[in-house]
Scaffold this active site. Structure first.
Site, PDB file in Angstrom:
ATOM      1  N   HIS A 152       0.825  -1.374   0.111  1.00 56.02           N
ATOM      2  CA  HIS A 152       0.434   0.416  -0.247  1.00 56.02           C
ATOM      3  C   HIS A 152       0.986   1.512   0.103  1.00 56.02           C
ATOM      4  CE1 HIS A 152      -3.301   3.238   1.052  1.00 56.02           C
ATOM      5  NE2 HIS A 152      -2.690   3.468   1.784  1.00 56.02           N
ATOM      6  N   GLU A 153       2.012   0.974   0.749  1.00 56.00           N
ATOM      7  CA  GLU A 153       2.281   2.641   1.209  1.00 56.00           C
ATOM      8  C   GLU A 153       3.387   2.519  -0.176  1.00 56.00           C
ATOM      9  OE1 GLU A 153       1.806   4.844   3.276  1.00 56.00           O
ATOM     10  OE2 GLU A 153       0.596   3.574   4.296  1.00 56.00           O
ATOM     11  N   HIS A 156       2.228   4.946  -2.746  1.00 55.43           N
ATOM     12  CA  HIS A 156       1.920   5.358  -2.605  1.00 55.43           C
ATOM     13  C   HIS A 156       4.200   6.130  -3.443  1.00 55.43           C
ATOM     14  CE1 HIS A 156      -1.835   6.659  -0.898  1.00 55.43           C
ATOM     15  NE2 HIS A 156      -1.265   5.789   0.096  1.00 55.43           N
ATOM     16  N   ASP A 163      -4.906   7.500  -1.237  1.00 56.96           N
ATOM     17  CA  ASP A 163      -5.535   7.160  -0.682  1.00 56.96           C
ATOM     18  C   ASP A 163      -7.116   7.250  -1.111  1.00 56.96           C
ATOM     19  OD1 ASP A 163      -3.724   5.671   1.366  1.00 56.96           O
ATOM     20  OD2 ASP A 163      -3.895   7.983   2.112  1.00 56.96           O
TER      21      ASP A 163
END
Length: 901
Positions: A152-153, A156, A163
């Site tokens: 998830h990170e 980014h 998000d």
């Protein structure tokens, strides 16, 4: 081959071999995970990091159609950790690591997050994990597995996506119904009040759920996306694609990108070309390979150009800058050597441990004082490497600070490639506009590159040396530049340097002059006057230094300098943290690109913070000075408009459009703005925390996760303060002789509100050229259908704005419109804006703002959902009552005597 062609080839070379994360086939390599020196030694933490990356590699492989995985990562441990299992770090450093393990950001606690402030698709700055998050298995339930959170990170950090949940707007109206902000809408769940466990209630003002209402997803479901919404669900294994993307959701992904996460990854990210061409792996990827490395005390060799072109003011400025570095910047216990080169090379000092002020001053006396001969760069570089090699037989992780002002007299192909591959970190400082281009390659691949012009007042050479520190994560032990200014005068040169409460130890004032010693007086906040009798004067380097004993008083320190004749004077003030447990206010300055050909704009960034807390409402100015010609000064803004991604996040930015051919330096100066500067604990994004799950589809099986601990932080009142920071140099080679013409910047903060039958729109005005000047015209469109605006903007309904003229860039635009028809209750409308400049060049379409007309409820609060179980019970009770009454009635009728005929 002309210079422009050479530049393009050089740029392509650097782009393909630059330091940092890269794709090697299907695998990501050169991933550096750095542990802060504030983290106590814990070898189990290293194993936990390996487990997270290994698990994340399999999730990444599955999430992107089996195309990529994590192939190799390096874990950088702090200098004070003791183990024989660590190898020496090469060019890895905490300051350049993309993944850091450090104590908590006060706004996030143990929640992982990615610091990103670029445009959609731009790489982030770093991922921040805390040691507790890595180790604590109880955090898996509310956040998901460590590997999936890492992915998830990673999305980014690497691909610049945002998000798909929203902490600010967790719910919205869609077709008259309340929806949880999510992607995809296929994820099912229930709304419940997290404090009571009962059905949610509504806010009478917004008719949306109250703040205590949360979305509880069903624990077991079939939805596979999206990792950017809820990686903790077992079924979620991939990212939202266009066919399932929720464009209506008021999340950052829609606001910043206005497209599906999958689309950004494959069309806008740094890996877009590779991902489209890569073929899926035929089998599961191999486990990642790991290295654990450590950087010990610094070992530095100054390699200084003393060729004939350095005569006069240049050799003096070299002395002054190197003196400041040796006296105030290089750390205690570091080892320093010095080498000079011209026609030949010689050693001024072998490696010497910095163990006292006496050692520092002895090195200063050895600095070169004359210059002559040719510029044999390879001789200097090779001798510097030989000197570094003598301490332990290699140069791995050692540093060279290489200063030169001229083009090489020798063939750099004979030394630069081997220097790059040696494992040494090579920082370069180019003095003037003739320094050889090969220096950039060495700096870009291993260290930092800086430029210093011949303008003495800019103090660029001294600032360049000052910026060459090696962060370890403990900012209390690193020097902070409070101010750096200059003036040319034959009279008084007066100024003020505030010492705020986050700094005070090792405070020094360094004054340089050209020809004649001035009279210098420095006054403390309490009125104590330091004259030259209490300062150190080095006549050979024309430098005067005051080292304030102990911890400097908090407040305004004033300097008054009287020059006996017309000459250039500079003042540089540095300090360090006043307390070991309170990091100082710091500034990080950088450009978003190191090379530019004029086809796209550049952005200047300055991040102002204290222990990760943003410092807002500061006055921030950037000076961009080319190697020849006049400097450009820009005020950087933190208003959430134009190129500034988020308001009040402590990141100040501005587009840079007046680009000139050649190299330029970057300097940023920050100060308190009218006493309004303050800290904030703004939280934006982070790994999504899930309050609980619905196990069997009803409230009785609502399983709550442990609540997040409250985030507490000690906030200091920021008094008067200043900071200066120097960024790495950058280069522009314009493809065209015509100056670039950029459109108005995209509006990113459009908001809409419906008041009865009137629509109120507000946004920040763009400029004629991006965020500078004044745009010529606005075009405002609206639709009942969001996708109409997104994919067919010109065919939507246009708002009549003939009476509106754009204001100057940065101004707040607020306008109300009547769309010509009564807006019914429950209606949702979508709006977007496009700007044009006087050349009719159009901006990108703004973010799409939505507004719903929901009449306030007649009751102060209302139940959002009716519990079906209660309905069933109520119906059952009613039916039972009817049956009982019927039975009683029949019984009475049966027992009552009847008359016979």
């Amino acid at each position: 081959m002309d210079s422009r062609t050479m530049f393009v080839l050089f740029w392509m070379l650097l782009s393909s071999t630059s330091s940092g994360i890269k794709l090697d086939g299907n695998g990501y390599v050169d991933i550096v995970i750095a542990i802060s020196s504030r983290v106590p030694e814990d070898n189990t933490l290293i194993n936990k990091i390996k487990d997270m990356v290994s698990e994340g590699s399999l999730y990444l492989y599955a999430a992107l159609d089996k195309k990529v995985y994590f192939k190799q990562a390096t874990i950088l441990v702090p200098p004070q950790w003791n183990s024989t299992a660590f190898t020496k770090a090469r060019t890895e450093s905490y300051g350049k690591a993309k993944i850091i393990i450090d104590k908590a950001n006060p706004a996030y606690g143990d929640e992982p997050y990615t610091n990103q402030y670029g445009e959609c698709g731009a790489e982030g700055q770093y991922i921040h994990f805390t040691p507790n998050f890595i180790r604590d298995t109880t955090l898996i339930k509310p956040y998901g597995s460590k590997g999936k959170v890492f992915v998830h990170e990673w999305a980014h950090l690497r691909w610049g996506v945002y998000d798909e949940y929203s902490g600010e707007k967790p719910f919205y109206y869609s077709n008259g119904n309340i929806e949880a902000t999510r992607c995809s809408k296929n994820i099912d769940g229930q709304l419940s009040d997290v404090t009571t466990g009962s059905p949610c209630r509504t806010d009478p003002q917004t008719s949306l759920p109250t703040k205590s209402c949360k979305f509880f997803p069903n624990k077991y479901q079939n939805a596979q996306s999206s990792i950017m919404f809820i990686p903790s669900l077992d079924s979620v294994t991939t990212f939202c694609r266009e066919n399932e993307h929720n464009y209506e959701a008021p999340n950052l992904q829609n606001k910043k990108c206005n497209k599906a996460t999958w689309t950004v990854i494959f069309e806008d990210s740094v890996d877009k070309d590779a991902l489209r061409s890569l073929k899926p792996l035929q089998s599961s990827p191999p486990a990642p390979a790991f290295k654990v490395v450590q950087r010990m005390h610094r070992v530095v060799c100054l390699v200084l150009d003393v060729s004939g072109s350095m005569q006069g003011s240049r050799i003096l400025r070299l002395q002054q800058a190197a003196t400041h570095f040796l006296q105030n910047i290089i750390e205690d216990q570091a080892s320093v050597a010095m080498v000079t080169f011209s026609t030949d090379a010689s050693t001024l000092s072998p490696l010497t441990r910095i163990d006292s002020d006496t050692t520092r001053e002895r090195l200063v006396t050895l600095l070169p004082k004359t210059a002559s001969g040719s510029t044999y760069i390879c001789k200097g570089l090779n001798l510097g490497l030989q000197v570094l090699n003598k301490d332990n037989g290699d140069v791995i992780g050692d540093e060279i600070i290489f200063l030169t002002d001229g083009e090489a007299s020798d063939n750099l192909n004979s030394c630069v490639p081997s220097a790059i591959n040696s494992g040494a970190v090579i920082h370069t400082i180019a003095l003037g506009n003739k320094a050889d281009k090969a220096l950039r390659e060495m700096a870009y691949k291993t260290g930092n590159g800086h430029l210093a012009s011949d303008d003495i007042l800019s103090n660029q050479l001294l600032n360049g040396f000052s910026s060459l520190t090696v962060p370890t994560g403990d900012q209390t032990k690193e020097p902070v530049q409070l101010d750096s200014v200059g003036a040319k005068t034959s009279d008084w040169f007066n100024g003020t340097v505030p010492v705020d409460q986050t700094v005070g130890t090792r405070t020094s004032f360094t004054i340089t002059y050209e020809t004649s010693l001035p009279n210098i007086y420095i006054t403390s906040p309490s009125g104590s006057i330091y004259d030259q009798m209490r300062m150190r004067h080095d006549e050979s380097t024309k430098t005067v230094t005051l080292k304030v004993p102990g911890i400097a008083e908090t407040g305004d320190w004033k300097y008054s300098i009287k020059s006996p004749k017309l000459q250039s004077l500079t003042v540089t003030a540095t300090s360090q943290a006043a307390r070991a447990d309170v990091p100082p206010i710091i500034v990080k300055a950088n450009m978003d690109q190191k090379f530019n050909d004029g086809t796209k704009p550049m952005t200047v960034y300055a991040e102002v913070s204290q222990n990760y807390k943003p410092v807002i409402n500061a006055e921030v100015w950037a000076t961009l000075e080319p190697d020849s010609g006049s400097a450009e000064t820009l005020q950087l803004l933190d208003n959430g408009a134009g190129t500034d991604a988020f308001k009040d996040d402590g990141v100040y930015s501005r587009y840079f459009t007046k680009m000139k051919n050649g190299r330029s330096s970057l300097k940023v100066r920050v100060k308190n703005q009218g006493g309004q500067t303050r800290f904030t604990l703004q939280k934006r994004g982070g790994a999504p925390y899930v309050p609980g799950y619905v196990v069997d589809g009803n409230y009785d099986t609502l399983k709550l996760n442990p609540s997040k601990p409250p985030v507490l932080a000690e906030l200091f009142v920021i008094g008067s303060f200043t900071r200066t920071a120097t960024g790495e140099s950058f280069e522009v080679v314009l493809k065209s002789t015509t100056p670039p013409n950029f459109p108005p910047n995209r509006i990113t903060d459009l908001s809409a509100e419906i008041q009865e039958d009137t629509v109120l729109l507000s946004w920040t005005a763009p400029g004629e050229d991006l965020d500078q000047g004044t745009a010529k015209y606005y075009k405002i469109m609206w639709s009942f259908d969001l996708k109409m605006l997104r994919f067919n903007f010109s065919n939507a309904h246009e708002v009549n704005i003939s009476a509106i003229s754009p204001q100057e860039a940065g101004s707040v635009e607020q306008h109300s419109f009547n769309l010509g028809f009564p807006i019914q209750n429950g209606t949702t409308l979508f709006f977007a804006v496009q700007s044009e400049d006087k050349e009719l060049v159009k901006s990108e379409i703004s973010n799409i703002a939505q507004a719903s007309k929901i009449l306030p409820l007649s009751q102060p609060t209302g139940v959002l959902e009716i519990d079906l179980k209660l309905v069933v019970i109520a119906v059952a009770v009613c039916l039972a009552t009817v049956v009982i009454i019927a039975i009683i009635g029949i019984t009475i009728w049966a027992l009552t005597p009847r008359k016979t005929a």
